[in-house]
Motif scaffolding. Structure first.
Motif, PDB file in Angstrom:
ATOM      1  N   PRO A  79     -46.703 176.588  87.017  1.00 36.90           N
ATOM      2  CA  PRO A  79     -48.063 176.225  86.591  1.00 36.90           C
ATOM      3  C   PRO A  79     -48.465 176.868  85.269  1.00 36.90           C
ATOM      4  CG  PRO A  79     -48.033 176.886  88.901  1.00 36.90           C
ATOM      5  CD  PRO A  79     -46.686 177.236  88.342  1.00 36.90           C
ATOM      6  N   VAL A  80     -47.927 178.069  84.994  1.00 39.89           N
ATOM      7  CA  VAL A  80     -48.228 178.778  83.746  1.00 39.89           C
ATOM      8  C   VAL A  80     -46.924 179.072  83.032  1.00 39.89           C
ATOM      9  CG1 VAL A  80     -49.217 180.861  82.710  1.00 39.89           C
ATOM     10  CG2 VAL A  80     -50.338 179.796  84.687  1.00 39.89           C
ATOM     11  N   VAL A  81     -46.891 178.773  81.745  1.00 40.90           N
ATOM     12  CA  VAL A  81     -45.719 179.041  80.899  1.00 40.90           C
ATOM     13  C   VAL A  81     -46.153 179.965  79.768  1.00 40.90           C
ATOM     14  CG1 VAL A  81     -43.986 178.048  79.365  1.00 40.90           C
ATOM     15  CG2 VAL A  81     -44.694 176.792  81.426  1.00 40.90           C
ATOM     16  N   LEU A  82     -45.373 181.002  79.538  1.00 36.62           N
ATOM     17  CA  LEU A  82     -45.625 181.920  78.426  1.00 36.62           C
ATOM     18  C   LEU A  82     -44.513 181.761  77.395  1.00 36.62           C
ATOM     19  CD1 LEU A  82     -47.121 184.340  77.075  1.00 36.62           C
ATOM     20  CD2 LEU A  82     -45.622 185.843  78.420  1.00 36.62           C
ATOM     21  N   SER A  83     -44.881 181.504  76.150  1.00 44.76           N
ATOM     22  CA  SER A  83     -43.908 181.390  75.068  1.00 44.76           C
ATOM     23  C   SER A  83     -43.553 182.761  74.523  1.00 44.76           C
ATOM     24  CB  SER A  83     -44.467 180.534  73.930  1.00 44.76           C
ATOM     25  OG  SER A  83     -43.569 180.548  72.830  1.00 44.76           O
ATOM     26  N   ARG A  84     -42.276 183.054  74.460  1.00 42.58           N
ATOM     27  CA  ARG A  84     -41.770 184.256  73.803  1.00 42.58           C
ATOM     28  C   ARG A  84     -40.695 183.867  72.789  1.00 42.58           C
ATOM     29  NH1 ARG A  84     -45.081 187.991  73.590  1.00 42.58           N
ATOM     30  NH2 ARG A  84     -46.011 186.026  73.036  1.00 42.58           N
ATOM     31  N   VAL A  85     -40.989 182.834  72.021  1.00 43.60           N
ATOM     32  CA  VAL A  85     -40.053 182.319  71.025  1.00 43.60           C
ATOM     33  C   VAL A  85     -40.394 182.907  69.660  1.00 43.60           C
ATOM     34  CG1 VAL A  85     -39.182 180.262  69.862  1.00 43.60           C
ATOM     35  CG2 VAL A  85     -39.660 180.198  72.323  1.00 43.60           C
ATOM     36  N   ALA A  86     -39.427 183.561  69.042  1.00 47.99           N
ATOM     37  CA  ALA A  86     -39.650 184.217  67.758  1.00 47.99           C
ATOM     38  C   ALA A  86     -39.370 183.271  66.607  1.00 47.99           C
ATOM     39  CB  ALA A  86     -38.745 185.440  67.632  1.00 47.99           C
ATOM     40  N   MET A  87     -40.210 183.329  65.575  1.00 50.38           N
ATOM     41  CA  MET A  87     -39.953 182.529  64.387  1.00 50.38           C
ATOM     42  C   MET A  87     -38.693 183.004  63.657  1.00 50.38           C
ATOM     43  SD  MET A  87     -42.205 180.215  64.548  1.00 50.38           S
ATOM     44  CE  MET A  87     -42.059 180.403  66.326  1.00 50.38           C
ATOM     45  N   SER A  88     -38.277 184.229  63.934  1.00 54.67           N
ATOM     46  CA  SER A  88     -37.047 184.744  63.319  1.00 54.67           C
ATOM     47  C   SER A  88     -35.795 184.270  64.041  1.00 54.67           C
ATOM     48  CB  SER A  88     -37.070 186.278  63.295  1.00 54.67           C
ATOM     49  OG  SER A  88     -37.159 186.798  64.618  1.00 54.67           O
ATOM     50  N   SER A  89     -35.930 183.357  64.995  1.00 54.70           N
ATOM     51  CA  SER A  89     -34.767 182.898  65.754  1.00 54.70           C
ATOM     52  C   SER A  89     -33.705 182.264  64.855  1.00 54.70           C
ATOM     53  CB  SER A  89     -35.193 181.897  66.834  1.00 54.70           C
ATOM     54  OG  SER A  89     -35.768 180.735  66.263  1.00 54.70           O
ATOM     55  N   PHE A  90     -34.142 181.696  63.725  1.00 53.48           N
ATOM     56  CA  PHE A  90     -33.176 181.070  62.817  1.00 53.48           C
ATOM     57  C   PHE A  90     -32.218 182.086  62.215  1.00 53.48           C
ATOM     58  CE2 PHE A  90     -36.466 182.451  59.909  1.00 53.48           C
ATOM     59  CZ  PHE A  90     -35.763 182.830  58.770  1.00 53.48           C
ATOM     60  N   LEU A  91     -32.572 183.380  62.269  1.00 48.20           N
ATOM     61  CA  LEU A  91     -31.689 184.416  61.762  1.00 48.20           C
ATOM     62  C   LEU A  91     -30.529 184.675  62.716  1.00 48.20           C
ATOM     63  CD1 LEU A  91     -34.389 187.007  60.627  1.00 48.20           C
ATOM     64  CD2 LEU A  91     -33.073 185.461  59.164  1.00 48.20           C
ATOM     65  N   ARG A  92     -30.715 184.352  63.978  1.00 49.23           N
ATOM     66  CA  ARG A  92     -29.704 184.646  64.992  1.00 49.23           C
ATOM     67  C   ARG A  92     -28.894 183.421  65.411  1.00 49.23           C
ATOM     68  NH1 ARG A  92     -34.108 187.759  65.693  1.00 49.23           N
ATOM     69  NH2 ARG A  92     -35.255 186.216  66.911  1.00 49.23           N
ATOM     70  N   GLU A  93     -29.486 182.240  65.275  1.00 43.26           N
ATOM     71  CA  GLU A  93     -28.775 181.014  65.612  1.00 43.26           C
ATOM     72  C   GLU A  93     -29.055 179.958  64.540  1.00 43.26           C
ATOM     73  OE1 GLU A  93     -29.288 179.362  69.458  1.00 43.26           O
ATOM     74  OE2 GLU A  93     -29.036 181.247  70.520  1.00 43.26           O
ATOM     75  N   THR A  94     -28.008 179.436  63.952  1.00 41.98           N
ATOM     76  CA  THR A  94     -28.191 178.396  62.934  1.00 41.98           C
ATOM     77  C   THR A  94     -28.947 177.213  63.515  1.00 41.98           C
ATOM     78  OG1 THR A  94     -26.131 179.068  61.862  1.00 41.98           O
ATOM     79  CG2 THR A  94     -27.008 176.900  61.295  1.00 41.98           C
ATOM     80  N   GLN A  95     -28.613 176.858  64.752  1.00 41.58           N
ATOM     81  CA  GLN A  95     -29.304 175.770  65.438  1.00 41.58           C
ATOM     82  C   GLN A  95     -30.458 176.369  66.249  1.00 41.58           C
ATOM     83  OE1 GLN A  95     -25.558 174.521  67.214  1.00 41.58           O
ATOM     84  NE2 GLN A  95     -25.769 172.522  66.254  1.00 41.58           N
ATOM     85  N   HIS A  96     -31.419 176.922  65.518  1.00 43.44           N
ATOM     86  CA  HIS A  96     -32.542 177.606  66.157  1.00 43.44           C
ATOM     87  C   HIS A  96     -33.405 176.606  66.929  1.00 43.44           C
ATOM     88  CE1 HIS A  96     -35.489 175.896  63.419  1.00 43.44           C
ATOM     89  NE2 HIS A  96     -34.568 176.020  62.485  1.00 43.44           N
ATOM     90  N   GLY A  97     -34.265 177.128  67.802  1.00 44.00           N
ATOM     91  CA  GLY A  97     -35.020 176.245  68.682  1.00 44.00           C
ATOM     92  C   GLY A  97     -36.511 176.167  68.422  1.00 44.00           C
ATOM     93  N   ILE A  98     -36.967 176.543  67.218  1.00 49.48           N
ATOM     94  CA  ILE A  98     -38.410 176.598  66.959  1.00 49.48           C
ATOM     95  C   ILE A  98     -39.069 175.240  67.178  1.00 49.48           C
ATOM     96  CG2 ILE A  98     -40.177 177.021  65.211  1.00 49.48           C
ATOM     97  CD1 ILE A  98     -38.188 179.002  63.903  1.00 49.48           C
ATOM     98  N   PHE A  99     -38.530 174.216  66.566  1.00 46.60           N
ATOM     99  CA  PHE A  99     -39.166 172.896  66.656  1.00 46.60           C
ATOM    100  C   PHE A  99     -38.907 172.251  68.012  1.00 46.60           C
ATOM    101  CE2 PHE A  99     -38.090 173.559  62.101  1.00 46.60           C
ATOM    102  CZ  PHE A  99     -39.379 173.812  61.676  1.00 46.60           C
ATOM    103  N   TYR A 100     -37.752 172.574  68.605  1.00 48.03           N
ATOM    104  CA  TYR A 100     -37.469 172.114  69.954  1.00 48.03           C
ATOM    105  C   TYR A 100     -38.515 172.684  70.926  1.00 48.03           C
ATOM    106  CZ  TYR A 100     -35.283 171.860  74.562  1.00 48.03           C
ATOM    107  OH  TYR A 100     -35.049 171.648  75.899  1.00 48.03           O
ATOM    108  N   ALA A 101     -38.788 173.975  70.810  1.00 44.27           N
ATOM    109  CA  ALA A 101     -39.757 174.609  71.706  1.00 44.27           C
ATOM    110  C   ALA A 101     -41.135 173.973  71.559  1.00 44.27           C
ATOM    111  CB  ALA A 101     -39.833 176.110  71.418  1.00 44.27           C
TER     112      ALA A 101
END
Length: 304
Positions: A49-71
């Protein structure tokens, strides 16, 4: 049976204190890793029922196929199917754009560093000629100080453009920004929870080191930085709260510095991912994760 809470996360180590706090308070939760996630857009299922986002904008530094826009797409899908998403799609849209952040802050009437926005590298010089030196070029989507370079002269920037060494952004949007000398060599991050002041940390700014994240995990690669709990003036607290509320932050930080040239407080960053300060019991005397969990409890009760 669904858990009460789902947490979508990207970094495997940053949220160990959050998991511990949720366990301590007896919250039934599911930790969902972003990197290998997929969803069916025709499904009406939600993870909790409740979702908390813990997605970092710096994710692109760790994965080339980062998930910012997917999230962002995923949160919009879950919210449309009835989930309460904290720091969801609308917040990511601002968190992932320094240009939008600065526009929002300015609309609220607060000072920002002088800035120009471009979408082509070849336009950087023309934008810079309307400003004073030194200045910085910033990636619109950054994180942990990534994608920021200081230039002392037009010639230095011109050479960087020619060599192709200017910062890049995963969305091809760049900022040309006045280099503001921080008074006392410090920046201040005001953490908010539910749009209200939680605490503030003063972090020492070391010259051209723009990675000033106060969390333990952020300090691993660059050594310790000096930080201390502070109480900003009431006007600054009110400004940070208004910025957080306008952004829709459930939890997150607002950063500012005092311009040493004129004493003006200039706000420059909104960050929806709060790792909280390293060693909070030593720095603050209390653990902000417990207050975050209390807020999550209230959200869970409201969603039932």
């Amino acid at each position: 049976m669904k858990p009460d809470l789902a947490v979508l996360y990207e970094h495997p180590q940053w949220f160990i204190p959050l998991w511990a706090a949720l366990d301590r308070h007896g919250i039934a939760y599911e930790a969902i890793r972003l990197s290998d996630h997929s969803f069916d857009p025709a499904s009406r299922d939600i993870p909790a029922p409740v979702v908390l986002s813990r997605v970092a904008m710096s994710s692109f530094l760790r994965e080339t196929q980062h998930g910012i826009f997917y999230a962002q797409s995923l949160y919009d899908h879950w919210a449309a199917n009835g989930a309460t998403v904290l720091n969801g799609a609308d917040v990511i849209a601002i968190d992932s754009s320094k240009a939008r952040q600065l526009s929002l802050i300015s609309r609220l009437g607060y000072a920002i560093p002088e800035t120009r926005i471009v979408h082509r590298r070849e336009d950087l010089l023309a934008a810079a000629r309307t400003m004073r030196w030194p200045l910085m070029v910033k990636a619109n989507i950054g994180g942990s100080g990534a994608g920021i370079t200081r230039y002392a002269t037009e010639e230095e920037l011109a050479q960087s453009v020619k060599d192709g060494t200017v910062p890049d952004s995963v969305d091809s949007v760049l900022l040309v920004q006045d280099y503001v000398p921080p008074r006392g060599g410090v920046i201040t991050r005001v953490e908010t929870l539910a749009g209200k002041f939680l605490y503030a940390i003063e972090v020492e700014s070391g010259g051209d080191n723009f990675d000033l994240c106060p969390a333990d995990a952020c300090a691993v690669t660059r050594g310790p930085i000096r930080m201390a709990a502070v109480q900003p003036p009431a006007a600054i607290v009110e400004a940070a709260e208004r910025i957080a509320q306008a952004t829709g932050l459930a939890v997150g930080g607002v950063e500012y510095l005092i311009d040493d040239r004129d004493g003006v407080a200039r706000f420059y960053d909104i960050n929806a991912l709060s790792n909280f300060v390293a060693k909070p019991l030593d720095v603050l005397g209390w653990d902000p994760h417990d207050r975050l969990v209390e807020h999550l409890k209230a959200a869970i009760e409201e969603a039932r």
